[in-house]
Enzyme design. Structure first.
Site, PDB file in Angstrom:
ATOM      1  N   GLN A  75      26.907  32.275  58.582  1.00 18.13           N
ATOM      2  CA  GLN A  75      26.632  31.355  57.382  1.00 18.13           C
ATOM      3  C   GLN A  75      25.055  30.966  57.634  1.00 18.13           C
ATOM      4  O   GLN A  75      24.633  30.587  58.501  1.00 18.13           O
ATOM      5  CB  GLN A  75      27.568  30.159  57.506  1.00 18.13           C
ATOM      6  CG  GLN A  75      27.606  29.081  56.359  1.00 18.13           C
ATOM      7  CD  GLN A  75      28.124  29.897  55.234  1.00 18.13           C
ATOM      8  OE1 GLN A  75      28.888  30.819  55.159  1.00 18.13           O
ATOM      9  NE2 GLN A  75      27.805  29.217  53.982  1.00 18.13           N
TER      10      GLN A  75
ATOM     11  N   ASP B 105      28.515  40.417  54.143  1.00 23.25           N
ATOM     12  CA  ASP B 105      27.664  39.630  53.116  1.00 23.25           C
ATOM     13  C   ASP B 105      26.633  40.541  52.452  1.00 23.25           C
ATOM     14  O   ASP B 105      25.921  39.823  51.591  1.00 23.25           O
ATOM     15  CB  ASP B 105      26.846  38.502  54.105  1.00 23.25           C
ATOM     16  CG  ASP B 105      27.459  37.220  53.818  1.00 23.25           C
ATOM     17  OD1 ASP B 105      28.219  36.608  52.785  1.00 23.25           O
ATOM     18  OD2 ASP B 105      27.197  36.389  54.655  1.00 23.25           O
TER      19      ASP B 105
ATOM     20  N   LYS C  49      36.468  29.773  53.274  1.00 19.75           N
ATOM     21  CA  LYS C  49      36.363  31.318  53.483  1.00 19.75           C
ATOM     22  C   LYS C  49      37.764  31.637  54.604  1.00 19.75           C
ATOM     23  O   LYS C  49      38.429  32.432  54.223  1.00 19.75           O
ATOM     24  CB  LYS C  49      35.262  31.743  54.068  1.00 19.75           C
ATOM     25  CG  LYS C  49      33.993  31.722  52.787  1.00 19.75           C
ATOM     26  CD  LYS C  49      32.737  31.863  53.508  1.00 19.75           C
ATOM     27  CE  LYS C  49      31.426  31.823  52.487  1.00 19.75           C
ATOM     28  NZ  LYS C  49      30.217  31.850  53.040  1.00 19.75           N
TER      29      LYS C  49
END
Ligand code: GUN
Length: 295
Positions: free
Chosen positions: A100, A123, A56
């Protein structure tokens, strides 16, 4: 149609989107606007998570997006993680925050996600964004990247989503459930399958669009697929392969070689949905910067 032409090339489609985003970033910076910034929060040393976060960050750099990598020890406390998130909320250089997942089991994931400012929730996992996704007439600010990437691929190939029978294998918070919600929002008739579903092959065979996100290597076989169906394989599973020098290979949740003669279109894995997740994250980050411009 040749089997070759059935492939949905997620890698190429994602590269195209990333190139468009890089141009968009360049233009906004040239116009005196801020450089979009993405903060990644990684708690602990899970090897797969480390590798995802690394990919990422690399993709951010290529698109001209600034990334802020925050690494925390595996035994970080709830308060410490929430403090990091709250500092990132207050940091004007950071437009998107990605924590994450999975977090170490002693941490309360819902509380951590809830601490992220919804304007920075790239997200799309904040309870408000997910709640809006689940309701008619409400718009989340951000949609989870992997499910959004799947819809993007379906649109790109001109698949008919409205009125289609869509079957989603898996009901995870990250993929299966938000994917099902997006498909409902696009007027598909959606069935969500899980470990207790009876006669999975028969349910899957109804699907015009079959989306597999269960994390079981090569589970979907030929007799699970309606001839001509579009198959989206979200799975990414590492399996042993002694015939290779490295001893392993990556496969999806769909047995590609078994189904290829039956499907209408299919995403390979690797090279299908995976690259789209990252491209959508960059897309969301650029949009987060645009939201901040308007404040
Ligand atoms: N873990 C697996 N997929 C994802 C994702 O898309 N976002 C985050 N934050 N964690 C993940």
């Amino acid at each position: 149609m040749t089997n070759e032409s059935k492939i949905i090339d997620g890698k190429a489609i994602a590269a195209e989107l990333r190139a468009e985003l890089a141009k968009k970033v360049e233009a906004r910076v040239a116009a005196g606007k801020s450089v979009p910034g993405l903060a990644t929060v990684l708690v602990g040393d899970n090897a797969a998570s480390q590798s995802y976060v690394g990919m990422k960050q690399k993709a951010c750099a290529k698109a001209g997006i600034k990334s802020f990598g925050i690494k925390m020890e595996a035994d970080a406390t709830q308060e410490e993680v929430e403090k990091v998130v709250s500092d990132l909320n207050a940091n004007p250089e950071v437009h998107g925050i990605l924590v994450q997942l999975p977090l170490p089991s002693h941490l309360d994931e819902e509380k951590v996600l809830n601490a992220i400012s919804i304007e920075k929730d790239v997200d799309g996992f904040h309870p408000i964004n997910i709640g809006r996704l689940a309701q008619k007439g409400r718009e989340p600010l951000f949609v989870p990247c992997t499910p959004d990437g799947c819809i993007y691929l379906l649109d790109k190939i001109g698949a008919q989503i409205e009125g289609a029978e869509a079957v989603v294998l898996g009901r995870s918070n990250i993929v299966g459930m938000p994917l099902a919600l997006l498909l409902v929002g696009r007027n598909a008739t959606v069935t969500v399958c899980h470990s207790r579903t009876k006669d999975l092959p028969a349910v899957c065979r109804k699907a015009d669009i079959l989306l597999a996100a269960v994390g079981r290597p090569e589970m979907v076989k030929k007799d699970w697929v309606k001839p001509g169906a579009v198959v989206i394989d979200v799975g990414s599973n590492r399996i042993e392969d002694p015939s290779l020098e490295k001893g392993y290979k990556w496969v999806g949740d769909v047995d590609y070689d078994d189904v290829i003669d039956v499907v209408g279109r299919i995403t390979p894995s690797p090279g299908g949905v995976g690259p789209m997740t990252i491209a959508k994250l960059l897309d969301n980050t650029v949009r987060a910067a645009e939201i901040a411009d308007g404040k």
